[in-house]
Enzyme design. Sequence first.
Site, short mmCIF file in Angstrom:
data_model
loop_
_atom_site.label_atom_id
_atom_site.label_comp_id
_atom_site.label_asym_id
_atom_site.label_seq_id
_atom_site.Cartn_x
_atom_site.Cartn_y
_atom_site.Cartn_z
N CYS A 81 0.90 -1.13 0.03
CA CYS A 81 -0.14 0.08 -0.07
C CYS A 81 0.99 1.24 0.08
O CYS A 81 1.36 1.51 -1.10
CB CYS A 81 -1.04 -0.21 1.20
SG CYS A 81 -2.20 1.25 0.88
N HIS A 190 -3.81 -5.00 -0.57
CA HIS A 190 -3.22 -5.56 1.05
C HIS A 190 -3.44 -7.00 0.57
O HIS A 190 -4.35 -7.62 0.71
CB HIS A 190 -4.39 -5.01 1.98
CG HIS A 190 -3.88 -3.75 2.53
ND1 HIS A 190 -3.13 -3.41 3.59
CD2 HIS A 190 -4.29 -2.47 1.74
CE1 HIS A 190 -2.99 -2.09 3.67
NE2 HIS A 190 -3.79 -1.45 2.71
N GLU A 192 -2.53 -9.19 2.60
CA GLU A 192 -2.94 -9.73 3.93
C GLU A 192 -4.46 -9.90 4.11
O GLU A 192 -5.13 -10.34 5.10
CB GLU A 192 -2.12 -9.32 5.14
CG GLU A 192 -2.73 -7.82 5.62
CD GLU A 192 -2.12 -6.68 4.77
OE1 GLU A 192 -1.79 -7.09 3.76
OE2 GLU A 192 -2.35 -5.56 5.00
N ASP A 236 -23.97 -8.47 14.87
CA ASP A 236 -24.32 -7.56 15.96
C ASP A 236 -23.99 -8.21 16.91
O ASP A 236 -24.26 -9.42 17.34
CB ASP A 236 -25.81 -7.16 15.58
CG ASP A 236 -26.22 -6.22 14.63
OD1 ASP A 236 -27.30 -5.84 14.53
OD2 ASP A 236 -25.25 -5.95 14.13
N ASP A 396 -27.84 5.56 11.62
CA ASP A 396 -28.97 4.70 12.15
C ASP A 396 -30.43 5.60 12.00
O ASP A 396 -30.68 6.09 12.92
CB ASP A 396 -28.75 4.50 13.64
CG ASP A 396 -27.72 3.45 13.91
OD1 ASP A 396 -26.90 3.40 14.76
OD2 ASP A 396 -27.64 2.49 13.01
O1 1PR Z 1 -23.13 4.46 18.57
O2 1PR Z 1 -20.72 4.39 17.82
O3 1PR Z 1 -21.55 2.98 20.01
O4 1PR Z 1 -22.10 2.01 17.60
C1 1PR Z 1 -23.09 1.34 17.93
C2 1PR Z 1 -23.27 0.39 16.51
O5 1PR Z 1 -24.34 -0.55 16.99
C3 1PR Z 1 -23.94 1.16 15.62
O6 1PR Z 1 -23.34 0.99 14.27
C4 1PR Z 1 -25.46 0.84 15.40
O7 1PR Z 1 -25.90 0.62 14.15
C5 1PR Z 1 -25.28 -0.45 15.89
N1 1PR Z 1 -26.29 -0.81 16.87
C6 1PR Z 1 -26.81 -0.42 17.91
N2 1PR Z 1 -27.83 -0.92 18.49
C7 1PR Z 1 -28.30 -1.94 17.70
C8 1PR Z 1 -29.48 -2.86 17.68
O8 1PR Z 1 -29.80 -3.44 16.71
N3 1PR Z 1 -30.25 -2.87 18.78
N4 1PR Z 1 -27.17 -2.55 15.30
C9 1PR Z 1 -27.34 -1.90 16.65
C10 1PR Z 1 -27.98 -2.04 14.51
C11 1PR Z 1 -27.87 -2.37 11.97
C12 1PR Z 1 -26.97 -3.56 11.36
C13 1PR Z 1 -27.81 -4.72 10.90
C14 1PR Z 1 -28.35 -4.41 9.66
C15 1PR Z 1 -28.67 -5.57 8.85
N5 1PR Z 1 -28.13 -2.83 13.34
O9 1PR Z 1 -26.19 -3.97 12.30
O10 1PR Z 1 -26.83 -5.92 10.88
O11 1PR Z 1 -29.73 -3.61 9.78
O12 1PR Z 1 -29.59 -6.40 9.61
P1 1PR Z 1 -30.52 -7.30 8.52
O13 1PR Z 1 -29.69 -7.77 7.22
O14 1PR Z 1 -30.90 -8.39 9.29
O15 1PR Z 1 -31.61 -6.63 8.18
P2 1PR Z 1 -21.89 3.68 18.43
#
Ligand code: 1PR
Length: 544
Positions: A81, A190, A192, A236, A396
């Site tokens: 890189c 990259h 790796e 998640d 979000d």
């Molecule tokens: O605010 O910097 O501490 O980051 C928190 C992170 O955690 C953020 O990226 C936020 O989107 C994520 N998050 C927080 N709470 C939730 C929750 O679900 N209660 N996840 C959450 C949000 C979104 C994606 C999910 C897609 C695809 N979920 O992670 O994977 O929506 O899902 P699907 O294909 O099943 O529809 P910070």
Amino acid sequence: MPTVHLLDYVAGNVRSLVNAIEKVGFTVEWIKAPEDIFKAEKLILPGVGHFGHCLSQFSAGGYLEPIRAHIQSGKPFLGICVGLQALFEGSEEDPAIPGLGLIPGRLQKFRDDDKSVPHIGWNSANASREGLSLCGLRPTSKYYYVHAYAVAYQKGELEKLGWSAATATYGNEEFVGAIGKDNVFATQFHPEKSGAAGLRVIKAFLEGNLQTKLPDIPGAAKVRDGLTRRVIACLDVRTNDEGDLVVTKGDQYDVREKGEVGGKVRNLGKPVDMAKKYYEQGADEVTFLNITSFRNCPLADTPMLEILRRTSETVFVPLTIGGGIRDIADTDGTRIPAQDVAAMYFKSGADKVSIGSDAVTAAEEYFASGKRLSGTTAIETISRAYGNQAVVVSVDPRRVYVARPEDTNHSTIKTKFPGPNGEGYCWYQCTIKGGREGRDFDVRQLVTAVEAMGAGEILLNCIDKDGTNSGFDLELINEVKDAVKIPVIASSGAGNPSHFEEVFANTSTDAALGAGMFHRGEYTVKQVKEFLVDNGLLVRQFEA
Ligand code: 1PR
């Protein structure tokens, strides 16, 4: 075991490179001072982030002349890189700072009038000389690139100086993907992070096969050049009721099992095992989001760091970690800047960090101050130190419906999916704390602000679509793609392979992410990619 010397002066994710070197049967000797370079038989120079930052660090550390001497001594040298970029005369990224100047030419920024910049994803590296294999490169393979500046390729220019080049095309720009001559080999991508194809390159370098005859590879002729469609698996992760870090998945961000009173946290499996499974299914990237990190977690979030360390031992594609990346106070009250939090994740094997809530707060302050950059936000400090390609902003949003655009000051769209009272317009409200708190701030404001601060990519979730299996919010994606030049990852709502084809066909998204449909075993990443190939899209084929 045979060894190779590694100079890691600009601390990025060097752990994955060490894992890759060990995977192909070599051990690493660390360069701790310039004089150590003279002990090196083989030398690897990785570099991430800004050209100027990197070269200044190498120069300030007294490494440039020993590196030059190593190369001129004829001993094997691999640059990765910015380690490739350093071989040239300089870069328009930092015009005042010279490179080693071993190869004539300067780096220029990709044009962003027809494509996203930085160039992030899987692209070719085709040797420009017929029948030549540069360090195990193959025309049938794709390699992981993440950079905004490149050496434009002019056929014959480098060759007349004895260099062999491997090229790639991004939009209508052909650039140097790798370059080699005698004892020197360097890659813009990259290795790796390029799966088995990248491990093959590292192995070829370490075993001294820098330039060999290209083996006869069936199907080589029909492989298309260009950037592939990126398919990402997202995990998640949160602590379950028993205190273990598990993969969970929400429906509109609600991760608790329905039915049971005060439902248990949905436990879909172990993060490290699932990440390896998706890698082996052909995922182009894996993202971990620590969804309970908005609570004040101890900095040494060792379970998450341990997950990264263990995952990076077997998963050789880019890893992104999100959740809790911000200035934090540790449990004993000491303040730890976001850049140091991020550094811990990079050193544990992450390539990119994803910032959610803190990005919204910073963006609100950016607008409140009249679009003035403070220079102190997590996005600015981390991208300045590690390059903007290392910083993802996770969005979000949720829809707020209005009957008419004039009913709000926010950026509205006319939607094909009217609201509960037949409203024909909506704006996308930003939220923080995992959707728990809505802000008087819309996605267009957020993404334009974070792009100005130096974010390299947008992870565009959607609360309304999350976990619904109903497909991506195409209107949201187009709204955001219209607002920024940096790559966007479409996220939320994928329920089957056709949803991935739909989002690539109806938006200019740079990547698409799935979670629930993979975790519930309804479909595999491989099935998604096969569906995309059947519909004429270019994807990276997994190589074992
Ligand atoms: O605010 O910097 O501490 O980051 C928190 C992170 O955690 C953020 O990226 C936020 O989107 C994520 N998050 C927080 N709470 C939730 C929750 O679900 N209660 N996840 C959450 C949000 C979104 C994606 C999910 C897609 C695809 N979920 O992670 O994977 O929506 O899902 P699907 O294909 O099943 O529809 P910070």
